[in-house]
Motif scaffolding. Structure first.
Motif, PDB file in Angstrom:
ATOM      1  N   UNK A 116      18.676  49.215  25.768  1.00  0.00           N
ATOM      2  CA  UNK A 116      17.771  49.283  24.620  1.00  0.00           C
ATOM      3  C   UNK A 116      16.975  47.984  24.570  1.00  0.00           C
ATOM      4  N   UNK A 117      15.718  48.083  24.136  1.00  0.00           N
ATOM      5  CA  UNK A 117      14.870  46.905  24.002  1.00  0.00           C
ATOM      6  C   UNK A 117      14.465  46.720  22.542  1.00  0.00           C
ATOM      7  N   UNK A 118      14.290  45.481  22.126  1.00  0.00           N
ATOM      8  CA  UNK A 118      13.658  45.095  20.862  1.00  0.00           C
ATOM      9  C   UNK A 118      14.473  45.345  19.601  1.00  0.00           C
ATOM     10  N   UNK A 119      15.293  46.407  19.534  1.00  0.00           N
ATOM     11  CA  UNK A 119      16.040  46.683  18.303  1.00  0.00           C
ATOM     12  C   UNK A 119      17.239  47.579  18.620  1.00  0.00           C
ATOM     13  N   UNK A 120      18.166  47.673  17.672  1.00  0.00           N
ATOM     14  CA  UNK A 120      19.285  48.602  17.811  1.00  0.00           C
ATOM     15  C   UNK A 120      18.694  49.996  17.928  1.00  0.00           C
ATOM     16  N   UNK A 121      19.168  50.775  18.915  1.00  0.00           N
ATOM     17  CA  UNK A 121      18.590  52.091  19.198  1.00  0.00           C
ATOM     18  C   UNK A 121      19.685  53.130  19.334  1.00  0.00           C
ATOM     19  N   UNK A 122      19.463  54.273  18.686  1.00  0.00           N
ATOM     20  CA  UNK A 122      20.418  55.375  18.740  1.00  0.00           C
ATOM     21  C   UNK A 122      19.958  56.433  19.728  1.00  0.00           C
ATOM     22  N   UNK A 123      20.919  56.986  20.475  1.00  0.00           N
ATOM     23  CA  UNK A 123      20.664  58.033  21.457  1.00  0.00           C
ATOM     24  C   UNK A 123      21.692  59.139  21.277  1.00  0.00           C
ATOM     25  N   UNK A 169      27.413  63.297  21.803  1.00  0.00           N
ATOM     26  CA  UNK A 169      27.847  62.065  21.154  1.00  0.00           C
ATOM     27  C   UNK A 169      26.620  61.286  20.723  1.00  0.00           C
ATOM     28  N   UNK A 170      26.828  60.240  19.948  1.00  0.00           N
ATOM     29  CA  UNK A 170      25.756  59.318  19.612  1.00  0.00           C
ATOM     30  C   UNK A 170      26.137  57.950  20.154  1.00  0.00           C
ATOM     31  N   UNK A 171      25.246  57.341  20.918  1.00  0.00           N
ATOM     32  CA  UNK A 171      25.443  55.976  21.412  1.00  0.00           C
ATOM     33  C   UNK A 171      24.479  55.085  20.640  1.00  0.00           C
ATOM     34  N   UNK A 172      24.958  53.970  20.132  1.00  0.00           N
ATOM     35  CA  UNK A 172      24.125  52.991  19.445  1.00  0.00           C
ATOM     36  C   UNK A 172      24.022  51.770  20.352  1.00  0.00           C
ATOM     37  N   UNK A 173      22.840  51.603  20.963  1.00  0.00           N
ATOM     38  CA  UNK A 173      22.623  50.524  21.919  1.00  0.00           C
ATOM     39  C   UNK A 173      22.098  49.271  21.256  1.00  0.00           C
ATOM     40  N   UNK A 174      22.741  48.155  21.531  1.00  0.00           N
ATOM     41  CA  UNK A 174      22.255  46.860  21.053  1.00  0.00           C
ATOM     42  C   UNK A 174      21.098  46.415  21.941  1.00  0.00           C
ATOM     43  N   UNK A 175      20.084  45.781  21.360  1.00  0.00           N
ATOM     44  CA  UNK A 175      18.942  45.368  22.189  1.00  0.00           C
ATOM     45  C   UNK A 175      19.364  44.317  23.203  1.00  0.00           C
TER      46      UNK A 175
END
Length: 178
Positions: free
Chosen positions: A133-140, A57-63
């Motif tokens: 996630x830190x500093x920016x929206x980050x995808x995992x 899956x892809x998780x999009x983490x908000x900072x």
């Protein structure tokens, strides 16, 4: 406020909790007539309990802003769960908070700083904080289990324990990634 110490994310330091997914030090070799480098078996998905299957899956983490209070931990008793950042920049950072599998113990919490293309594969049953996630929206990219059975336990953390900007700056200053 009591701050949780943040440690560098290395294979050795994270071993009690799972695997670090990274290219540095990984076994690799050329394939496809020398046009591709294969970094082999960076982690093992442990998802077969009770007939489970591995999914991607892809998780999009908000900072998340620091300071961040640790108020919740979760675990997946039937399968491992890998988080692999979709980035290659050492400036991209995220935090990992874990405790060993078994009965949750606050005194065994550890925090790690992940940077760039360093991922983690939480071993089956390891307690961990939801994505930080830190500093920016980050995808995992996330590799975990789908199937029958209860595979997510959550517990509230009732302690005054924080991840702080000061702790983050200290680890960033004292540890460099090669």
């Amino acid at each position: 406020m009591p701050a949780l110490t943040i440690h560098p994310l290395t294979r050795d330091s994270f071993a009690p909790f799972g695997e670090v997914v990274m290219l540095d030090g990984a076994r690799h070799y050329p394939i496809n007539q020398g046009t591709t480098e294969r970094y082999h078996a960076l982690a093992t998905a442990d998802t077969a309990a009770d007939g489970g299957q591995a999914i991607i899956s892809l998780f999009r983490g908000q900072p998340r802003a620091l300071p961040l209070e640790i108020t919740l931990m979760e675990r997946h008793p039937l399968g491992s769960q890998a988080f692999i950042p979709v980035t290659q920049s050492d400036e991209d950072q995220y935090l990992v908070v874990v405790a060993p599998a078994g009965e949750f113990r606050l005194d065994q919490l550890r925090a790690f700083l992940g940077r760039g293309f360093q991922g983690v594969n939480y071993a089956k049953g390891v307690w961990h904080h939801p994505l930080i996630a830190l500093h920016k929206v980050s995808d995992f990219l996330v590799v975990d289990r789908i199937g029958q059975g209860h595979n997510c336990d959550e517990i509230p953390v009732q302690a005054d324990l924080w991840l702080t900007e000061k702790a983050l700056q200290l680890i960033a200053k004292t540890f460099s990634y090669n």
